[in-house]
Design an enzyme around this catalytic site. Structure first.
Site, PDB file in Angstrom:
ATOM      1  N   GLY A  57      27.290   3.439  49.874  1.00  0.00           N
ATOM      2  CA  GLY A  57      25.929   2.760  49.762  1.00  0.00           C
ATOM      3  C   GLY A  57      26.255   3.964  51.798  1.00  0.00           C
ATOM      4  CB  CYS A  84      31.111   6.433  47.628  1.00  0.00           C
ATOM      5  SG  CYS A  84      30.899   7.155  49.303  1.00  0.00           S
ATOM      6  CE1 TYR A  85      30.393  -0.538  52.981  1.00  0.00           C
ATOM      7  CE2 TYR A  85      29.355  -1.853  50.940  1.00  0.00           C
ATOM      8  CZ  TYR A  85      30.037  -1.690  52.458  1.00  0.00           C
ATOM      9  OH  TYR A  85      29.630  -2.380  53.063  1.00  0.00           O
ATOM     10  CG  HIS A 171      28.742   9.890  45.266  1.00  0.00           C
ATOM     11  ND1 HIS A 171      28.096   8.485  45.387  1.00  0.00           N
ATOM     12  CD2 HIS A 171      29.033   9.881  46.463  1.00  0.00           C
ATOM     13  CE1 HIS A 171      27.927   8.394  46.474  1.00  0.00           C
ATOM     14  NE2 HIS A 171      28.674   9.219  47.569  1.00  0.00           N
ATOM     15  CD  GLU A 173      26.987   8.599  41.793  1.00  0.00           C
ATOM     16  OE1 GLU A 173      26.436   8.837  43.277  1.00  0.00           O
ATOM     17  OE2 GLU A 173      28.398   8.865  41.449  1.00  0.00           O
ATOM     18  CB  VAL A 228       5.391  10.280  26.960  1.00  0.00           C
ATOM     19  CG1 VAL A 228       5.164   9.869  28.627  1.00  0.00           C
ATOM     20  CG2 VAL A 228       6.498  10.477  26.013  1.00  0.00           C
ATOM     21  CG  ASP A 229       5.408   5.927  30.350  1.00  0.00           C
ATOM     22  OD1 ASP A 229       6.449   6.576  29.745  1.00  0.00           O
ATOM     23  OD2 ASP A 229       5.160   5.940  31.803  1.00  0.00           O
ATOM     24  CB  SER A 230       0.482   3.902  26.678  1.00  0.00           C
ATOM     25  OG  SER A 230      -0.378   5.635  26.883  1.00  0.00           O
ATOM     26  CE  LYS A 372       7.860   9.169  31.860  1.00  0.00           C
ATOM     27  NZ  LYS A 372       6.899   8.669  31.520  1.00  0.00           N
TER      28      LYS A 372
END
Length: 517
Positions: A57, A84-85, A171, A173, A228-230, A372
């Site tokens: 943060g 980190c934070y 970090h 990630e 693709v989602d629907s 996704k």
């Protein structure tokens, strides 16, 4: 049936990477969700997490208005990992010291490991990590072992094996950090002892079981856009309840060139679903007349979608009625629409924050917990073809949020032509799979002077926004070849008389979002 899985809660302290942390946990096949730092210890524990990660943060932990960690969180017996934070907040809450060292570290930073412990086991003694801090932990809390240091962080990592607490100043990630995913997995598996069972196979089987339990023998409508989602949502529900499902494709007049035809013909052939088509372009354009505010546009489009489905349900219902509506809502939609404790509303997605309060349906959202790329993995697991699974995402509000200003039929025609050119040239260059998405935006309320045919023009700019991403929560602009961009620009200004300028958006997410509205 998510309750069957270990849950990792990512507590967001305003980090630009909170969503990425959650995504990296999912990469390790562990289920994760994001919760705001305003959540109380009681609210956090009520979610029954198996582990907690405290994000980074922008604040200094000793600032008066800085978000703090309640020390009671560390007495709950739940493994906690600080980044980190979050690392500094953990240290301070447990009696360690945090101070401004005068040596800030940003970007790639050499790290030296003195004591690997469980967290840094199997890593080399020196590696490059991604830092972003001006404060540092100067003294670890009692009972913690210091594992590593950098020039600006005398305590760059620590752990307390007995209490299953650990943290790092860098970090892990982000892709720039060497061995970052391994550090996260060491916490998840070696310290927290979690199970890596969040897999496409389990996602499919559990979603199908949930749908059957929710629906019973009722009839269901699916809001199908062709994306693709629907498509994956429809395939999941069809697998669960078969002929009880009817898909409705709403042509709202905000589609790209050729899209309606593709959905009407190709999707039915691929899936065999029962499809009803509703041409509602006049309805949507009428509702959007005179509206320029992006939030209002999104909410109008969401409302008109629902009103259309309600009318369609009444027409198709017969004696039994239709109570359920399927949507392809994803987890990023929920997060960005403020759908969590303490999470900010970045923009109201039409299928979340844009829904009317008097909604008549019970929603079925089998993808609501997925990113996704997880949706794509589920699509492949269901046997959907690559051409559908890997199609570029297209927002439900369509071109309505790619026109900056009022949406009109004339402006839509201009944008459709420009968008079709960009997509066609991208396909000709065989670059479609190299990028995540390619929004083309019309700045309808902006004009600039140009010269075309030896005469002065006063036309609209078109913005090209090609991006790369893993999950749409973070993104970077795609470095397409200059020759390709030049060809797209030349064709647009030659073939779209209303356009005299093409510009390239080179902003990452954050600070920008992928779509302009």
């Amino acid at each position: 049936m998510i309750s069957q899985h270990d849950l990792v809660l990512v507590v967001d302290f305003g980090a630009q990477y909170a969503q990425l942390i959650a995504r990296r946990v999912r990469d390790a096949h562990v289920y994760s969700e994001i919760i705001g730092s305003e959540a109380s210890v009681e609210e956090i524990l009520a979610r029954r997490p198996s582990a907690i990660i405290l994000s980074g943060g922008p604040s200094s932990v000793y600032a008066d208005d800085a978000p703090q960690v309640d020390p009671a969180l560390f007495e709950a017996g739940i493994p906690v990992f600080g980044i980190c934070y979050g690392f500094q907040a953990m240290a301070q809450a447990l009696g360690g010291s945090v101070a401004k060292t005068g040596q800030r570290e940003y970007g790639r930073t050499p790290l030296s490991i003195q004591n690997s412990g469980k967290l840094l086991a199997t890593l080399p003694n020196t590696l490059n990590v991604w830092m972003s801090h001006g404060d540092s932990v100067s003294r670890a809390p009692e009972g913690f072992h210091v594992l590593a240091r950098t020039a600006g962080a005398p305590v760059a990592a620590f752990e307390c094996r007995m209490r299953k607490l650990a943290g790092v100043q860098w970090h892990p990630e982000v892709a720039h950090t060497q061995w970052g995913q391994q550090v996260l997995e060491h916490f998840l598996f070696h310290i927290a002892g979690l199970a890596p069972d969040w897999t496409p196979e389990n996602m499919v089987s559990e979603a199908i079981a949930d749908i059957r339990a929710q629906v019973g023998d009722s009839r269901v409508l699916c809001a199908l856009s062709g994306g693709v989602d629907s498509a994956v949502a429809a395939a999941l529900v069809q697998r669960a309840i078969g002929p009880q499902l009817t898909c409705v494709f709403v042509d709202h007049g905000l589609l790209r060139e050729g899209e309606a035809k593709q959905v009407k013909e190709d999707f039915v052939e691929i899936t065999g679903v029962d499809l009803v088509v509703a041409d509602e372009s006049e309805r949507f354009l009428g509702a959007l007349e005179g509206v320029s505010d992006p939030e209002e546009k999104r909410k109008i489009i969401g409302r008109e979608f629902i009103r259309t489905f309600e009318a369609m349900a009444a027409r198709l219902a017969g004696e039994r009625g239709i109570d359920f509506l399927v949507q392809g809502t994803l987890y990023p939609d929920v997060v960005e629409s403020g759908g969590g404790v303490g999470t900010a509303n970045i923009k109201s997605h039409h299928n979340v924050g844009g829904l009317p309060e008097d909604l008549q349906f019970t929603l079925i959202e089998p993808l609501r917990t997925m990113f996704k790329d997880e949706v794509r993995a589920v699509g492949l697991q269901l046997g959907l073809p690559d051409s559908l699974v890997w199609r570029h995402p297209f927002p439900g509000p369509g071109l309505g949020i790619r026109i900056i200003g009022e949406v009109t039929a004339e402006r839509l025609a201009v944008l459709r032509r420009a968008d079709a050119i960009a997509r066609r040239e991208l396909a000709n260059a065989r670059k479609e799979r190299e990028i995540w998405q390619f929004p083309v935006v019309l700045l309808a309320d902006v004009r600039s002077v140009g010269v075309q045919g030896d005469g002065r023009t006063y036309g609209h700019p078109i913005v090209l926004r090609p991006v790369t991403s893993d999950d749409a929560m973070t993104a970077d602009w795609a470095k397409l070849p200059w020759e390709l961009l030049e060809k797209i620009s030349t064709r647009i200004t030659n073939e779209c008389a209303e356009v005299n300028r093409v510009v390239l958006d080179i902003t990452s997410k954050p600070p920008a979002t992928i779509e302009w509205e």
